[in-house]
Design a protein around this motif. Structure first.
Motif, mmCIF file in Angstrom:
data_model
loop_
_atom_site.group_PDB
_atom_site.id
_atom_site.type_symbol
_atom_site.label_atom_id
_atom_site.label_comp_id
_atom_site.label_asym_id
_atom_site.label_seq_id
_atom_site.Cartn_x
_atom_site.Cartn_y
_atom_site.Cartn_z
ATOM 1 N N ALA A 18 3.073 1.709 17.896
ATOM 2 C CA ALA A 18 3.100 2.886 17.747
ATOM 3 C C ALA A 18 2.933 3.534 16.783
ATOM 4 C CB ALA A 18 5.048 1.998 16.748
ATOM 5 N N ALA A 19 3.009 4.864 17.765
ATOM 6 C CA ALA A 19 1.348 5.652 16.276
ATOM 7 C C ALA A 19 2.055 6.831 16.024
ATOM 8 C CB ALA A 19 -0.063 6.182 17.632
ATOM 9 N N PRO A 20 2.929 6.587 15.040
ATOM 10 C CA PRO A 20 3.849 8.517 14.446
ATOM 11 C C PRO A 20 3.018 9.722 14.470
ATOM 12 C CG PRO A 20 4.347 6.049 13.393
ATOM 13 C CD PRO A 20 2.758 6.228 14.307
ATOM 14 N N VAL A 21 2.910 11.076 14.248
ATOM 15 C CA VAL A 21 2.137 11.620 13.769
ATOM 16 C C VAL A 21 3.127 12.507 12.460
ATOM 17 C CG1 VAL A 21 2.038 14.272 15.113
ATOM 18 C CG2 VAL A 21 2.343 12.340 16.930
ATOM 19 N N ALA A 22 1.508 12.958 11.977
ATOM 20 C CA ALA A 22 1.906 12.694 11.138
ATOM 21 C C ALA A 22 2.790 14.270 10.630
ATOM 22 C CB ALA A 22 0.528 12.758 10.205
ATOM 23 N N ASN A 23 3.882 14.612 9.687
ATOM 24 C CA ASN A 23 4.132 16.506 9.615
ATOM 25 C C ASN A 23 3.509 17.169 8.858
ATOM 26 O OD1 ASN A 23 6.905 16.105 12.117
ATOM 27 N ND2 ASN A 23 6.581 14.104 10.920
ATOM 28 N N GLY A 24 2.873 16.551 8.296
ATOM 29 C CA GLY A 24 1.910 18.237 6.819
ATOM 30 C C GLY A 24 1.192 19.278 7.826
ATOM 31 N N THR A 25 0.764 20.411 6.897
ATOM 32 C CA THR A 25 0.417 21.567 7.751
ATOM 33 C C THR A 25 -0.623 21.241 8.152
ATOM 34 O OG1 THR A 25 0.382 22.496 5.547
ATOM 35 C CG2 THR A 25 2.381 22.840 6.779
ATOM 36 N N ASN A 26 -1.501 20.428 7.824
ATOM 37 C CA ASN A 26 -2.638 20.604 7.588
ATOM 38 C C ASN A 26 -3.438 18.773 8.485
ATOM 39 O OD1 ASN A 26 -2.296 18.376 5.992
ATOM 40 N ND2 ASN A 26 -3.764 17.729 4.648
ATOM 41 N N GLY A 27 -1.907 18.261 9.129
ATOM 42 C CA GLY A 27 -2.685 17.267 10.227
ATOM 43 C C GLY A 27 -2.206 16.053 9.385
ATOM 44 N N SER A 28 -1.786 16.087 8.737
ATOM 45 C CA SER A 28 -2.409 14.610 7.714
ATOM 46 C C SER A 28 -0.499 14.526 7.098
ATOM 47 C CB SER A 28 -2.589 14.754 6.172
ATOM 48 O OG SER A 28 -3.197 13.498 5.706
ATOM 49 N N TRP A 29 -0.674 13.232 6.523
ATOM 50 C CA TRP A 29 1.122 12.918 6.025
ATOM 51 C C TRP A 29 1.509 13.601 5.383
ATOM 52 C CZ3 TRP A 29 2.907 9.471 9.728
ATOM 53 C CH2 TRP A 29 1.930 9.331 10.478
ATOM 54 N N ARG A 30 2.360 13.620 4.571
ATOM 55 C CA ARG A 30 3.524 14.129 3.525
ATOM 56 C C ARG A 30 4.078 12.848 3.255
ATOM 57 N NH1 ARG A 30 8.049 18.890 4.519
ATOM 58 N NH2 ARG A 30 8.132 18.488 2.637
ATOM 59 N N TYR A 32 7.280 9.560 4.700
ATOM 60 C CA TYR A 32 8.910 8.443 4.393
ATOM 61 C C TYR A 32 9.597 8.523 4.946
ATOM 62 C CZ TYR A 32 4.274 7.496 1.668
ATOM 63 O OH TYR A 32 3.181 7.241 1.450
ATOM 64 N N THR A 33 10.361 9.433 4.189
ATOM 65 C CA THR A 33 11.392 9.562 5.583
ATOM 66 C C THR A 33 11.491 9.774 6.856
ATOM 67 O OG1 THR A 33 11.876 10.747 3.611
ATOM 68 C CG2 THR A 33 13.313 10.587 5.907
ATOM 69 N N PHE A 34 10.519 9.631 7.897
ATOM 70 C CA PHE A 34 9.817 9.632 9.227
ATOM 71 C C PHE A 34 9.893 8.137 9.518
ATOM 72 C CE2 PHE A 34 6.586 10.854 12.243
ATOM 73 C CZ PHE A 34 7.281 10.266 12.880
ATOM 74 N N LEU A 35 8.669 7.489 8.857
ATOM 75 C CA LEU A 35 8.326 5.589 8.951
ATOM 76 C C LEU A 35 9.994 5.379 9.011
ATOM 77 C CD1 LEU A 35 5.010 6.132 7.632
ATOM 78 C CD2 LEU A 35 5.642 6.288 9.609
ATOM 79 N N ALA A 36 10.919 5.602 7.608
ATOM 80 C CA ALA A 36 11.476 4.302 8.027
ATOM 81 C C ALA A 36 11.974 4.805 8.908
ATOM 82 C CB ALA A 36 12.543 4.988 6.142
ATOM 83 N N ALA A 37 12.598 6.261 9.879
ATOM 84 C CA ALA A 37 13.359 6.228 10.812
ATOM 85 C C ALA A 37 13.169 5.962 11.578
ATOM 86 C CB ALA A 37 13.700 7.973 10.370
ATOM 87 N N ALA A 38 11.377 5.501 11.626
ATOM 88 C CA ALA A 38 11.552 5.525 13.093
ATOM 89 C C ALA A 38 11.091 4.136 13.091
ATOM 90 C CB ALA A 38 9.412 5.428 12.803
ATOM 91 N N VAL A 39 10.845 3.457 12.139
ATOM 92 C CA VAL A 39 11.296 1.626 12.708
ATOM 93 C C VAL A 39 12.120 1.731 12.950
ATOM 94 C CG1 VAL A 39 10.789 -0.401 10.642
ATOM 95 C CG2 VAL A 39 9.228 0.948 10.829
ATOM 96 N N VAL A 49 8.243 2.640 0.926
ATOM 97 C CA VAL A 49 9.334 2.977 2.289
ATOM 98 C C VAL A 49 9.876 1.278 2.735
ATOM 99 C CG1 VAL A 49 10.329 2.697 4.603
ATOM 100 C CG2 VAL A 49 8.131 4.723 3.270
ATOM 101 N N PRO A 50 11.628 1.067 1.731
ATOM 102 C CA PRO A 50 11.775 -0.708 2.464
ATOM 103 C C PRO A 50 11.125 -1.349 3.501
ATOM 104 C CG PRO A 50 13.507 0.540 0.939
ATOM 105 C CD PRO A 50 12.550 1.853 1.735
ATOM 106 N N ALA A 51 11.302 -0.183 4.230
ATOM 107 C CA ALA A 51 11.335 -1.073 5.942
ATOM 108 C C ALA A 51 9.624 -1.044 5.747
ATOM 109 C CB ALA A 51 11.713 -0.122 7.077
ATOM 110 N N LEU A 52 9.253 -0.956 5.112
ATOM 111 C CA LEU A 52 7.587 -1.333 5.427
ATOM 112 C C LEU A 52 6.535 -1.567 3.957
ATOM 113 C CD1 LEU A 52 6.285 2.185 7.044
ATOM 114 C CD2 LEU A 52 6.457 -0.258 8.960
ATOM 115 N N ASP A 53 7.809 -2.601 3.167
ATOM 116 C CA ASP A 53 6.854 -2.693 2.923
ATOM 117 C C ASP A 53 7.209 -4.154 2.125
ATOM 118 O OD1 ASP A 53 9.201 -4.436 2.391
ATOM 119 O OD2 ASP A 53 10.226 -3.804 0.922
ATOM 120 N N GLU A 54 5.968 -5.233 1.179
ATOM 121 C CA GLU A 54 5.191 -6.532 1.493
ATOM 122 C C GLU A 54 6.502 -7.466 1.870
ATOM 123 O OE1 GLU A 54 5.123 -8.635 -2.081
ATOM 124 O OE2 GLU A 54 6.235 -6.896 -3.125
#
Length: 307
Positions: free
Chosen positions: A134-146, A156-163, A198-203
């Motif tokens: 699964a390869a999420p697409v970053a949503n920053g205006t510079n093509g990187s991660w907010r 991080y909101t997006f990654l939690a929802a994606a999982v 992001v609790p869904a992607l923690d240790e």
């Protein structure tokens, strides 16, 4: 109700599972593409192979797929996840997953292409080893991660929802959720696992993770002194298996970024070099190479979570 509201029950379930996750070392056959672990369990003396099915269903398979979410106020309002579902996928059996985070792309359009590139790189291994990419697409205006320093909703909101979305659409093995990031995606991976953003992607939910051309002080330890960064690693109750791939010609390697110093930081905090922490240096620049992904999988696939 928007996508975040619909997925809150699943996010709560993930968070509540974080009580006592421990690392389990898997037998060598668990790295292959067979979804028959339940039948092989116990064949090796003392063998324990956990499996935690998400019991999701309905997601398109096999092959390359695209899923979209709708989080208002983030990027265009539509978020993308590029997927690869292997031919061996069977919704009756829980399947491992690798979440792959691309690097800074320069623009939203390039971010979409970069996400597909990392999906394709992992696909070359997933097709025979039988895991989902699964390869999420970053949503920053510079093509990187907010990241979490940005106002919510952010990536991080997006990654939690994606999982949560992936767990609902596919039968994911929650005991074998792996994370990899390149460059800025690697910085994010460190932040997620070191700081639990992001609790869904923690240790307590990721079985193992890997970083290519990323470093702790770009995000996870941003603004820290050396001692403060070391304290973050010391505080990790679970020494989450971690691999770093770094090119000797990569600006990240030496001064002023010094990612070369990250593996010793993990070792000082209780990780074991070339066991729970793997460090590979190659003669290249700020990049990843096709051959890396077999080796990366061979490292992360050795570990699972007992939830």
């Amino acid at each position: 109700m928007n996508i975040v509201g619909r997925l809150l029950p699943l996010l709560f379930a993930l968070t509540s599972a974080a009580n006592a996750a421990t690392t389990v070392r898997l037998p060598s056959w668990a790295c292959n593409g067979n979804n028959d672990r339940i039948f092989r369990h116990g064949f090796q003396n003392g063998e324990f192979v956990p499996s935690a099915p998400s019991l999701g269903s309905g997601g398109a398979a096999p092959g390359r797929q695209l899923r979209t979410l709708s989080i208002a106020g983030l990027g265009s309002g539509t978020q993308k996840i590029h997927l690869y579902i292997p031919p061996s996928y069977n919704p009756a059996h829980a399947t491992p997953i690798v979440i792959a985070l691309h690097g800074t792309a320069g623009s939203p359009a390039n971010a979409d292409a970069y996400a597909q590139d990392v999906r394709n790189a992992w696909e070359s291994v997933a097709v025979t080893r039988g895991f989902i990419v699964a390869a999420p697409v970053a949503n920053g205006t510079n093509g990187s991660w907010r990241d979490g320093s940005s106002a919510a909703p952010n990536d991080y909101t997006f990654l939690a929802a994606a999982v949560a979305d992936l767990r609902a659409a596919y039968n994911i093995d929650d005991s074998r959720l792996q994370l990899w990031g390149f460059s800025a995606g690697g910085h994010v991976a460190h932040d997620l696992l070191v700081n639990g953003a992001v609790p869904a992607l923690d240790e307590f939910h990721v079985s193992a993770y890997a970083v290519s051309a990323g470093r702790l002080f770009s995000l996870a330890c941003l603004g820290d002194t050396e001692g403060q960064c070391q304290a973050r690693l010391d505080a990790q109750t679970r020494k989450l298996p971690f691999a770093l791939y770094l090119g000797t010609a990569d600006p990240m390697y030496g001064p002023p970024y010094n990612a070369v110093d990250d593996p010793p930081r993990f070792e000082a905090a209780g990780w074991v070099m070339y066991d729970t922490v793997s460090y590979y240096v190659f003669g290249g620049g700020h990049t990843y190479e096709p051959g890396h992904f077999v080796d990366l999988w061979n490292f992360v696939c050795r570990f699972a979570l007992s939830l």
